[in-house]
Scaffold this active site. Structure first.
Site, short mmCIF file in Angstrom:
data_model
loop_
_atom_site.label_atom_id
_atom_site.label_comp_id
_atom_site.label_asym_id
_atom_site.label_seq_id
_atom_site.Cartn_x
_atom_site.Cartn_y
_atom_site.Cartn_z
N ARG A 94 0.80 -1.12 0.12
CA ARG A 94 -0.17 -0.13 -0.10
C ARG A 94 0.87 1.36 -0.03
O ARG A 94 0.61 2.34 -0.60
CB ARG A 94 -0.98 0.04 1.00
CG ARG A 94 -1.66 1.30 1.41
CD ARG A 94 -2.76 1.15 2.35
NE ARG A 94 -3.54 2.30 2.61
CZ ARG A 94 -4.37 2.67 3.53
NH1 ARG A 94 -4.60 1.49 4.32
NH2 ARG A 94 -5.20 3.60 3.37
N ASN A 148 -10.57 -4.11 -1.03
CA ASN A 148 -10.58 -2.97 -2.24
C ASN A 148 -9.77 -3.17 -3.54
O ASN A 148 -8.99 -3.97 -3.37
CB ASN A 148 -10.08 -1.50 -1.46
CG ASN A 148 -10.98 -0.94 -0.84
OD1 ASN A 148 -12.26 -0.89 -1.32
ND2 ASN A 148 -10.99 -0.18 0.12
N CYS A 170 -19.31 -1.69 0.95
CA CYS A 170 -18.49 -0.56 1.41
C CYS A 170 -19.29 0.13 2.47
O CYS A 170 -20.42 0.22 2.42
CB CYS A 170 -18.35 0.23 0.28
SG CYS A 170 -17.09 1.54 0.53
N HIS A 200 -17.17 3.99 -4.39
CA HIS A 200 -16.26 5.24 -4.20
C HIS A 200 -16.30 6.02 -5.27
O HIS A 200 -15.91 7.18 -5.61
CB HIS A 200 -14.54 4.79 -3.93
CG HIS A 200 -14.25 4.28 -2.67
ND1 HIS A 200 -13.20 3.98 -2.29
CD2 HIS A 200 -15.21 3.95 -1.66
CE1 HIS A 200 -13.15 3.47 -1.13
NE2 HIS A 200 -14.30 3.33 -0.82
N TYR A 254 -15.08 10.68 -1.50
CA TYR A 254 -13.97 10.27 -2.49
C TYR A 254 -14.10 11.17 -3.82
O TYR A 254 -13.12 11.34 -4.60
CB TYR A 254 -14.29 8.80 -2.90
CG TYR A 254 -13.59 8.03 -1.94
CD1 TYR A 254 -12.05 7.68 -2.07
CD2 TYR A 254 -14.30 7.59 -1.04
CE1 TYR A 254 -11.55 7.00 -0.94
CE2 TYR A 254 -13.76 6.54 0.23
CZ TYR A 254 -12.14 6.30 -0.07
OH TYR A 254 -11.61 5.55 0.95
C1 G6P Z 1 -12.88 4.08 3.72
C2 G6P Z 1 -13.30 3.32 2.52
C3 G6P Z 1 -12.61 1.87 2.63
C4 G6P Z 1 -11.23 2.01 2.98
C5 G6P Z 1 -10.78 2.69 3.93
C6 G6P Z 1 -9.45 2.82 4.41
O1 G6P Z 1 -13.53 3.90 4.60
O2 G6P Z 1 -14.65 3.35 2.25
O3 G6P Z 1 -13.10 1.12 1.40
O4 G6P Z 1 -10.74 0.58 3.00
O5 G6P Z 1 -11.74 4.07 4.30
O6 G6P Z 1 -9.14 3.16 5.65
P1 G6P Z 1 -7.60 3.07 6.38
O7 G6P Z 1 -7.74 3.23 7.79
O8 G6P Z 1 -6.96 1.77 5.82
O9 G6P Z 1 -6.97 4.09 5.71
#
Ligand code: G6P
Length: 435
Positions: A94, A148, A170, A200, A254
């Site tokens: 990531r 995702n 989601c 998103h 988003y």
């Molecule tokens: C949001 C999205 C999710 C994503 C998450 C990431 O809620 O809808 O799809 O996985 O944020 O959060 P993080 O804490 O991993 O950055």
């Protein structure tokens, strides 16, 4: 009657969230067995989360047997629901998804933009294998996918895997509904939002409160930035009056990437310089969470889990499983096959819309033609998603390059080439189809 749920990616720091969901709903969704599954690299986390989840269950007094294992195929025996919350390559992958694009002045982001493309390329083949196993071992089980980019992954599976009982979920529509309820000072159940679009990239087309349309009022509140509208992982810049009035619909958080790209990029770069990428921030949040999870005396989900963007995803996931189990026929927002709900998109495209949920899965409600203002960009996004899926399957450089250059957050032929070259190299280990 036994009711078994298998959580793939069970060692995730998010797992206590979903365990809490099963505990809260046990009366109507009486899960009797949960198996957490992870891979060798996640063994230690799996053990910690497993022990903690057991303490949560014991404290609640609900009769759920919880186990954990590295043997996915064995875990799948007799499963009724399988959930997937995996991150192929872990947080270091990531970090690369986010950092490499930023170094070229492009938004990384693990679901939108360049990073999301590579997350999809790494994830789709693995989810495809999981679906083959499900089809072989527990063909009646529903796969609930949060991995995702959830919309793209769900479309790849529904189109190309042998297992068709797949639904993408989601937390964004759920969060939008809650934020609107807060703004309108009413319980979330009083709010109904007609969602249209993709994961998103979903819009709230119309909003009702106890049967009265309140779209205009909600837009006014958004203009005045009343209420918290973004999850922890994304900036919250607010929207201009002109934009919201012209759109006439609720954007999701988003959308800031697409309609305020330069400002978001600046903020992301600033955050990157101060704290590193979101992956690095999450690593710290996780470290803290795991310190807590290890504590013998901890037997409830800690508040710090709210620092993750996916906080409350379990409400969306568990209410979906509950409604399938009870053949409820209620309406929930999920990622499912279009099948004519939006005539401007292909029938076999996965869209995020309100659907009637029964034991036969989701039946999307008819949305009708896309509003003229967003028809073009939604079609472009869907075409882009199709390019990503093709690239994930073919492993061809040209295909991934096409997806990159046509992504609205990139759209620059030279930058697209640099990003594809560097990201392919950085993720080589997790992209066997490209080797
Ligand atoms: C949001 C999205 C999710 C994503 C998450 C990431 O809620 O809808 O799809 O996985 O944020 O959060 P993080 O804490 O991993 O950055």
């Amino acid at each position: 009657m036994s009711l078994k749920v298998v959580i793939i990616g069970g060692g995730s720091s998010y797992t206590p969230e979903i365990i809490e969901g099963f505990i809260k709903r046990h009366r109507y969704f009486p899960v009797s067995a949960i198996t957490l599954v992870d891979i060798e690299a996640g063994k230690e986390k799996l053990e910690i989360v497993g022990q903690f989840a057991r303490r949560m269950i014991r404290k609640s007094g609900v009769p759920i047997e919880l186990e954990w294992t590295l043997n996915r195929q064995e875990a799948l025996i007799d499963a009724d629901f399988v959930t997937t919350q995996i991150r192929v390559g872990g947080l270091s992958a990531r970090e690369k998804d986010e950092r490499i694009p930023l170094s070229h002045g492009a938004i990384g982001q693990e679901t939108n933009g360049a990073g999301g493309i590579f997350k999809a390329l790494r994830t789709i083949p693995v989810l495809m294998e999981i679906c083959h196993d499900i089809q072989k071992i527990c063909p009646n089980a529903w796969l609930i996918n949060f991995t995702n980019p959830a919309g793209i992954v769900t479309e790849a599976l529904l189109k190309y895997s042998p297992h068709k009982k797949v639904i993408g979920v989601c937390n964004i529509p759920f969060n939008m509904k809650n934020s609107v309820a807060e703004m309108m000072n009413c319980p979330a159940n009083d709010i109904q939002i007609e969602f249209v679009g993709m994961n998103h990239f979903v819009f709230g087309k119309r909003v009702w409160m106890r049967g009265n349309e309140v779209t205009g009022q909600v837009l006014q509140k958004l203009i005045h930035q009343e209420g918290d509208y973004s999850p922890a992982n994304i900036v919250s810049l607010g929207w201009s009056k002109e934009f919201l009035q012209a759109l006439g619909m609720l954007p999701n958080p988003y959308h800031q990437y697409y309609f305020q790209g330069a400002a978001v990029l600046e903020k992301d770069l600033q955050a990157y310089r101060e704290n590193g990428t979101r992956a690095e921030v999450v690593r710290k949040v996780e470290k803290e969470l795991f310190i807590q999870y290890r504590k013998e005396e901890l037997n409830e989900k800690p508040k710090e889990l709210e620092n993750r963007g996916g906080a409350y995803y379990s409400d969306a996931a568990c209410s979906l499983m509950e409604s399938i189990h009870n053949n409820a026929g209620d309406i929930q927002t999920v990622n499912t096959m279009n099948n004519g709900s939006i005539p401007d998109l292909p029938n076999d495209a996965v869209i995020e819309v309100n659907s009637v949920i029964t034991r036969d899965g989701p039946q999307p409600l008819t949305v009708g033609p896309l509003p003229a203002s967003v028809k073009g960009i939604i079609q472009q996004m869907k075409a882009f998603e199709e390019l990503v899926i093709r690239a994930a399957r073919s492993g061809k450089y040209t295909h991934v390059y096409q997806a990159m250059v046509m992504n609205p957050l990139v759209q620059n032929e030279g930058v697209a080439r640099q990003l594809v070259d560097e990201l392919l190299e950085a993720h080589r280990e997790f992209l066997p189809q490209f080797n």
